[in-house]
Motif scaffolding. Structure first.
Motif, mmCIF file in Angstrom:
data_model
loop_
_atom_site.group_PDB
_atom_site.id
_atom_site.type_symbol
_atom_site.label_atom_id
_atom_site.label_comp_id
_atom_site.label_asym_id
_atom_site.label_seq_id
_atom_site.Cartn_x
_atom_site.Cartn_y
_atom_site.Cartn_z
ATOM 1 N N GLU A 14 0.738 -1.025 -0.006
ATOM 2 C CA GLU A 14 -0.565 0.032 -0.314
ATOM 3 C C GLU A 14 0.971 1.297 -0.060
ATOM 4 O O GLU A 14 0.281 2.459 -0.879
ATOM 5 N N VAL A 15 2.175 1.452 0.950
ATOM 6 C CA VAL A 15 2.777 2.242 0.866
ATOM 7 C C VAL A 15 3.926 2.310 -0.784
ATOM 8 O O VAL A 15 4.105 3.815 -1.165
ATOM 9 N N GLN A 16 3.981 1.114 -1.218
ATOM 10 C CA GLN A 16 4.403 1.182 -2.528
ATOM 11 C C GLN A 16 3.414 2.114 -3.754
ATOM 12 O O GLN A 16 3.623 2.829 -4.590
ATOM 13 N N SER A 17 2.344 1.801 -3.434
ATOM 14 C CA SER A 17 1.138 2.101 -4.467
ATOM 15 C C SER A 17 0.596 3.651 -4.252
ATOM 16 O O SER A 17 0.443 4.315 -5.382
ATOM 17 N N ALA A 18 0.527 3.874 -3.114
ATOM 18 C CA ALA A 18 0.234 5.405 -3.255
ATOM 19 C C ALA A 18 1.711 6.222 -2.901
ATOM 20 O O ALA A 18 1.319 7.206 -4.211
ATOM 21 N N THR A 19 3.268 5.817 -2.705
ATOM 22 C CA THR A 19 4.027 5.813 -3.216
ATOM 23 C C THR A 19 4.198 6.880 -5.425
ATOM 24 O O THR A 19 4.231 7.598 -5.258
ATOM 25 N N GLU A 20 3.657 5.275 -5.540
ATOM 26 C CA GLU A 20 3.842 5.706 -7.299
ATOM 27 C C GLU A 20 2.571 6.739 -7.254
ATOM 28 O O GLU A 20 3.541 7.634 -8.123
ATOM 29 N N ALA A 21 2.097 7.118 -7.276
ATOM 30 C CA ALA A 21 0.262 7.761 -7.390
ATOM 31 C C ALA A 21 0.815 8.903 -6.903
ATOM 32 O O ALA A 21 1.336 9.622 -7.595
ATOM 33 N N LEU A 22 1.401 9.095 -5.533
ATOM 34 C CA LEU A 22 2.282 10.702 -5.514
ATOM 35 C C LEU A 22 3.411 11.023 -6.454
ATOM 36 O O LEU A 22 3.052 12.615 -7.056
ATOM 37 N N ILE A 23 3.935 10.472 -6.548
ATOM 38 C CA ILE A 23 5.511 10.834 -7.541
ATOM 39 C C ILE A 23 4.524 11.208 -8.721
ATOM 40 O O ILE A 23 5.445 11.658 -9.178
ATOM 41 N N LYS A 24 3.829 10.122 -9.712
ATOM 42 C CA LYS A 24 3.270 10.646 -10.907
ATOM 43 C C LYS A 24 2.745 11.840 -10.694
ATOM 44 O O LYS A 24 2.206 12.615 -12.014
ATOM 45 N N LYS A 25 2.355 12.872 -9.981
ATOM 46 C CA LYS A 25 1.546 13.643 -10.015
ATOM 47 C C LYS A 25 2.878 14.821 -9.107
ATOM 48 O O LYS A 25 2.604 15.977 -9.173
ATOM 49 N N ILE A 26 4.323 14.566 -9.077
ATOM 50 C CA ILE A 26 5.005 16.105 -9.169
ATOM 51 C C ILE A 26 5.625 16.257 -9.519
ATOM 52 O O ILE A 26 6.077 15.721 -10.943
ATOM 53 N N ASN A 27 5.610 17.926 -9.759
ATOM 54 C CA ASN A 27 6.167 18.564 -10.999
ATOM 55 C C ASN A 27 6.791 19.591 -10.965
ATOM 56 O O ASN A 27 7.660 19.617 -10.137
ATOM 57 N N GLY A 28 7.456 20.213 -11.642
ATOM 58 C CA GLY A 28 8.257 21.676 -11.593
ATOM 59 C C GLY A 28 7.640 22.824 -10.641
ATOM 60 O O GLY A 28 8.341 23.129 -9.832
#
Ligand code: NAI
Length: 397
Positions: free
Chosen positions: A340-354
């Motif tokens: 669960e930690v990994q999938s939430a991390t993956e989803a968040l990383i996809k939203k990170i931008n400049g």
């Protein structure tokens, strides 16, 4: 004297010695708040001056009452413009605090890869400590190894293998979010990284200590590894560092054999991702940490090196909650690798931008505070002290 934080890319150059003193004190206080535990009494830590090695030393000294010998490679002050490295001050302030509580704290600031350093440490154990070692911790991270036999300078690189990796990274100095392209390593770069960051030097240390008969019955040795997840596999687990970590497992088996007659044991401890001098320069890794830390902090499971190491020794290696995997590796990283930690991390990383990488959406603030703390800046409880370069030059390690 004023202390200024400086950076080159993600490498921290400035240092605040008084902040380092406070940071060491904060870590000691954290351990004391958890109470004492039964653990090893004579410990050698190779790579003792910062992050995981320092946290290990603090937990074992102030939690288990261990006498410690620390080996590290750090620079002392030369002038107001050149104050040396944070690890230099960590060694000194750790030693002062440990000695104030009647513990032995010996620092060797010299190249751990050399035969001379191994001999110097053995001589010290035999002639001054006059007791055998019951735990050897190998927590070294280095970009360079001088071959102890040939004098050749070997460099480790953090690269992928057989694939070009493209992903987001952050240049902390420029506050820039950018797309990094990582080209695969050559065969020579892979071999050199295994040479520097693999298990060969760990094995050499253990052979020298065993040969000199300075290891106690039942002596343990530990080496910190990182396996990570699919999110960082292309550039870590499947990359040059992953190869080096795999080599440590091969050497762990050899060390296990070496220690059979004294009932000793070598353990690979797969540790969690934390902000350290070494990890801040791993490609893409700061962005992984910013995603992961936000998720784990919100879950109440985010750990700093002192929290993680204290849990490893208190609860796992010398406690009653060890969790080993099928290969016999200790797995305190299972909080990080929780699906669960990994999938939430993956989803968040996809939203990170400049535009949002340094906002509260991410763990940027957590990462940056920990990053600054490494050099003694932004430390909780910090109070300015009137200190001169002469005072710093007079400090003894
Ligand atoms: P660090 O850079 O904070 O500390 C490295 C230590 O090695 C320092 O005490 C330094 O003085 C010492 N050192 C370097 N070259 C030396 C030499 N030639 N002779 C003597 N001492 C030398 O590194 P960090 O991040 O604490 O890493 C320690 C170990 O933990 C490494 O094996 C690393 O792969 C592992 N690890 C790190 C993780 C992370 O997220 N930072 C995660 C899991 C494992």
């Amino acid at each position: 004297m004023k202390f200024e934080h400086k950076m080159r890319g993600n490498v921290s150059l400035g240092v605040n010695p008084i902040g380092c003193k406070q940071e060491v004190k904060n870590q000691i206080n954290y351990v004391k708040e958890q109470g004492s535990y039964e653990g090893p009494k004579k410990v050698l830590i190779i790579g003792a001056s910062s992050s995981y090695g320092l946290a290990t030393r603090i937990s074992l000294a102030f939690g288990a009452g261990a006498d410690t010998i620390g080996v590290s490679f750090e620079k002392g002050p030369k002038s107001e413009k050149n104050l040396g490295t944070a690890g230099w001050y960590n060694n000194i302030y750790f030693k002062q605090a440990a000695e104030a509580e009647g513990l032995v704290a010996k620092n060797f600031v010299q190249d751990a890869f050399s035969h001379e350093t191994k001999q110097d440490v053995i001589n010290y154990i035999k002639n001054e400590l006059k007791d055998k070692i019951d735990l050897v911790v190998y927590s070294l991270a280095s970009g360079i190894r001088i071959d102890p036999d040939t004098g050749e300078r070997i460099n480790s690189v953090i690269k992928s293998i057989d694939q070009t990796v493209v992903g987001p990274n952050v240049n902390i100095q420029k506050q820039e979010f950018y797309e990094q392209v990582l080209e695969p390593a050559t065969e020579k770069e892979i071999a050199d990284t295994v040479n520097v960051m693999g298990g060969e030097d760990w094995l050499l240390w253990m052979e020298a200590l065993k040969e000199a008969d300075v290891l106690a019955e039942g002596a343990q040795t530990v080496n910190y590894s990182y396996l990570g997840s699919d999110l960082n596999k292309p550039y870590y687990g499947d990359g040059t560092l992953g190869q080096a970590k795999a080599d440590c497992e091969v050497k762990a088996a050899k060390i296990d054999d070496l220690l059979t007659d004294i009932n000793g044991r070598a353990t690979i401890v797969v540790a969690t991702a934390v902000t350290t001098k070494a990890s801040s320069v791993i490609p893409f890794f700061p962005v992984y940490c910013m995603g992961l830390y936000r998720v784990m902090e919100d879950n109440g499971t985010h750990e700093t090196p002192i929290m993680h190491q204290d849990r490893i020794y208190r609860d796992m290696l010398y406690g009653d909650k060890p969790e080993y995997d099928e290969k016999g590796r200790l797995r305190p990283d299972n909080w990080e690798l929780d699906p669960e930690v990994q999938s939430a991390t993956e989803a968040l990383i996809k939203k990170i931008n400049g535009d949002n990488f340094n906002s509260d959406l991410t763990g940027y603030g957590i990462f940056m505070k920990e990053y600054m703390n490494l050099s003694g800046f932004d430390v909780d409880g910090y109070e300015e002290e009137d200190i001169t370069i002469e005072d710093l030059l007079a400090l003894e390690y």
